[in-house]
Design an enzyme around this catalytic site. Structure first.
Site, PDB file in Angstrom:
ATOM      1  N   ARG A  34      15.938   1.384  17.561  1.00 31.66           N
ATOM      2  CA  ARG A  34      15.375   2.123  16.427  1.00 31.66           C
ATOM      3  C   ARG A  34      14.921   3.523  16.845  1.00 31.66           C
ATOM      4  O   ARG A  34      14.909   4.437  16.021  1.00 31.66           O
ATOM      5  CB  ARG A  34      14.212   1.342  15.803  1.00 31.66           C
ATOM      6  CG  ARG A  34      14.693   0.253  14.860  1.00 31.66           C
ATOM      7  CD  ARG A  34      13.534  -0.556  14.328  1.00 31.66           C
ATOM      8  NE  ARG A  34      13.935  -1.362  13.179  1.00 31.66           N
ATOM      9  CZ  ARG A  34      13.200  -2.346  12.680  1.00 31.66           C
ATOM     10  NH1 ARG A  34      12.043  -2.654  13.220  1.00 31.66           N
ATOM     11  NH2 ARG A  34      13.626  -3.018  11.630  1.00 31.66           N
ATOM     12  N   LYS A 199      10.938 -14.158  10.167  1.00 29.83           N
ATOM     13  CA  LYS A 199      10.110 -13.708   9.035  1.00 29.83           C
ATOM     14  C   LYS A 199      10.558 -14.438   7.766  1.00 29.83           C
ATOM     15  O   LYS A 199      11.117 -13.840   6.842  1.00 29.83           O
ATOM     16  CB  LYS A 199      10.230 -12.195   8.845  1.00 29.83           C
ATOM     17  CG  LYS A 199       9.492 -11.347   9.869  1.00 29.83           C
ATOM     18  CD  LYS A 199       9.656  -9.866   9.548  1.00 29.83           C
ATOM     19  CE  LYS A 199       9.001  -8.964  10.574  1.00 29.83           C
ATOM     20  NZ  LYS A 199       9.369  -7.544  10.375  1.00 29.83           N
ATOM     21  N   GLY A 350      15.632  -5.451  12.778  1.00 29.42           N
ATOM     22  CA  GLY A 350      15.176  -5.078  14.113  1.00 29.42           C
ATOM     23  C   GLY A 350      15.621  -6.100  15.143  1.00 29.42           C
ATOM     24  O   GLY A 350      16.181  -5.754  16.188  1.00 29.42           O
ATOM     25  N   GLY A 374      14.553  -6.615   6.349  1.00 29.92           N
ATOM     26  CA  GLY A 374      14.047  -6.813   4.996  1.00 29.92           C
ATOM     27  C   GLY A 374      14.554  -5.717   4.061  1.00 29.92           C
ATOM     28  O   GLY A 374      14.919  -5.979   2.912  1.00 29.92           O
TER      29      GLY A 374
HETATM   30  C1  3PG Z   1      10.720  -4.336  10.294  1.00 31.84           C
HETATM   31  O1  3PG Z   1      10.637  -4.473  11.507  1.00 31.84           O
HETATM   32  O2  3PG Z   1      11.294  -5.158   9.576  1.00 31.84           O
HETATM   33  C2  3PG Z   1      10.146  -3.105   9.658  1.00 31.84           C
HETATM   34  O3  3PG Z   1       9.701  -2.225  10.621  1.00 31.84           O
HETATM   35  C3  3PG Z   1       9.055  -3.467   8.686  1.00 31.84           C
HETATM   36  O4  3PG Z   1       8.049  -4.178   9.342  1.00 31.84           O
HETATM   37  P1  3PG Z   1       7.171  -5.233   8.508  1.00 31.84           P
HETATM   38  O5  3PG Z   1       8.102  -6.377   8.158  1.00 31.84           O
HETATM   39  O6  3PG Z   1       6.053  -5.653   9.423  1.00 31.84           O
HETATM   40  O7  3PG Z   1       6.676  -4.527   7.274  1.00 31.84           O
HETATM   41 MG    MG Z   2      11.909  -6.655   8.773  1.00 29.50          MG
END
Ligand code: 3PG
Ligand code: MG
Length: 394
Positions: A34, A199, A350, A374
């Site tokens: 990134r 996530k 990421g 996301g």
């Molecule tokens: C990610 O890594 O997906 C982005 O940088 C956003 O981070 P976050 O999901 O903690 O908002």
């Molecule tokens: Mg993310």
């Protein structure tokens, strides 16, 4: 979309929102993808004599200063990659940051500390975000949105700042939007979506719209466990987002038979360690004291075959704990199938990008590797990203 090519920047103070949320390993940048993706914009701005202020977040420190999430190592890596000094005052909008910005000259770069050390950055309260956004905006003449991976967040630095000042897109955002648009228009079928990663809650509501869009949805990683539980299976000590089980059951009902494909075998171990003894078990026989850390070889082969015969593939989230060699095979199999077939392929996120690089894949063998997980997932559902909406409005 207006970009930095359309505006004068020489001698001006330019606030760049980047996504520098990179994995760290013992305080060192473990994958700098990134940071590298942010270079085209930053190099151009410094080359044209802008006074550049970079702002970004790292992890989820929860609105207070927590130095485990300091951007200091990221600033150091950025300086190496840019080949110029990056001043790091260790502050966001306070005296030290203001002084560093005031002292900067054309071509200089200042990086602010992690925006999420201030609770206002992610606040749901418009006033509190707005106040913080005013402070961020005040030293700057121009705002550049280049943090594509965070543009799905209605956060102060992403959404409220560009509403307040002249704002344009950076080259990363321009490239991301250009590539991802291909997944919102006419799509070459079969359209296969591969979802994984950790996530889970963040991404779970994507299933509703993906069921309507994709021909097959292959689910691995921690994303698979709520579905396995919804099917009545036991997942041992696996990382399970239990709050998503009901939603998983609904999605399974809503989807066409076989449209959502789950792993049929799982690599399990007693703990998340490279030297933990591990074995492959059927998905309906995960022992109570073991956790699933990768999809098994049968599932990997099935997923790879689906990817290999697709017309379009979107992949978000690793299939297992790819950082540990014994649990990397599922992720590797998906990567291999994506780079070996004839489909238009997009991989995003990421962790997914980090996995692609860590496992030695050539990024150029993909149609597009997005820095956003996301964010790309929301974009391909046709949703409006707050960060992009704010730009259009200015
Ligand atoms: C990610 O890594 O997906 C982005 O940088 C956003 O981070 P976050 O999901 O903690 O908002
Ligand atoms: Mg993310």
């Amino acid at each position: 979309m207006k970009t930095i090519g359309d505006v004068a920047v020489e001698g001006r103070c330019v606030l760049v929102r980047a996504d520098l949320n990179v994995p760290l390993d013992n305080g060192r940048v473990a994958d700098d993808g990134r940071i590298r993706a942010s270079l085209p914009t930053l190099t151009e701005l410094t080359g044209r004599g802008a006074r550049v202020v970079v702002c970004a977040h790292l992890g989820r420190p929860g609105g207070r200063e927590d130095l485990r999430y300091s951007l200091a190592p990221v600033a150091a890596r950025l300086a190496q990659l840019l080949g110029r000094e990056v001043s790091f005052p260790g502050d966001i909008t306070g005296q030290a940051a203001r002084a560093a910005i005031a002292a900067s000259g054309p071509g200089d770069v200042v990086m602010l500390e992690n925006l999420r050390f201030n609770q206002a950055e992610t606040s749901k309260d418009d006033m509190s975000r707005g106040y913080f956004a005013d402070e961020l905006a005040s030293p700057a003449d121009l705002y550049v949105a280049d943090g594509f991976g965070a543009m799905h967040r209605r956060h102060a630095s992403v959404y409220d700042v560009p509403l307040r000042m002249v704002s344009v897109a950076g080259y990363l955002v321009q490239a991301e939007v250009g590539a991802l648009r291909r997944l919102t228009a006419e799509i070459r079928r079969p359209y296969v979506v591969v979802l994984g990663g950790a996530k889970v809650a963040d991404k779970f509501d994507a299933f509703g719209s993906l069921i309507a869009r994709a021909d097959r949805i292959l689910v691995g990683g921690a994303m698979a466990f709520p579905f396995l539980v919804a099917r009545g299976l036991k997942t041992g000590t696996s990382l399970l987002e239990a709050s998503q089980v009901d939603a998983a059951a609904r999605y399974l009902e809503q989807a066409a038979p076989g449209q959502i494909e789950l792993p049929s075998d799982i690599v399990v171990a007693a703990g998340m360690a490279a030297d933990a003894p591990h074995r492959v078990v059927p998905a309906d026989a995960i022992p109570a004291d073991q956790m699933g850390l990768d999809i098994g070889p049968e599932s990997a082969a099935r997923f790879a075959a689906a990817v290999g015969t697709a017309g379009t593939v979107f992949w978000n989230g690793p299939m297992g704990v790819f950082e540990l060699t014994p649990f990397a095979a599922g992720t590797r199999a998906v990567g291999q199938a994506m780079t070996g077939g004839g489909a238009f392929t997009v991989a995003g996120g990421g962790d997914t990008g980090a996995a692609i690089r860590a496992l030695g894949f050539d990024e150029k063998a993909f149609g597009h590797v997005s820095t956003g997980g996301g964010a790309s997932l929301e974009f391909i559902q046709g949703r409006t990203l707050p960060g992009l909406a704010a730009l259009d409005a200015s």
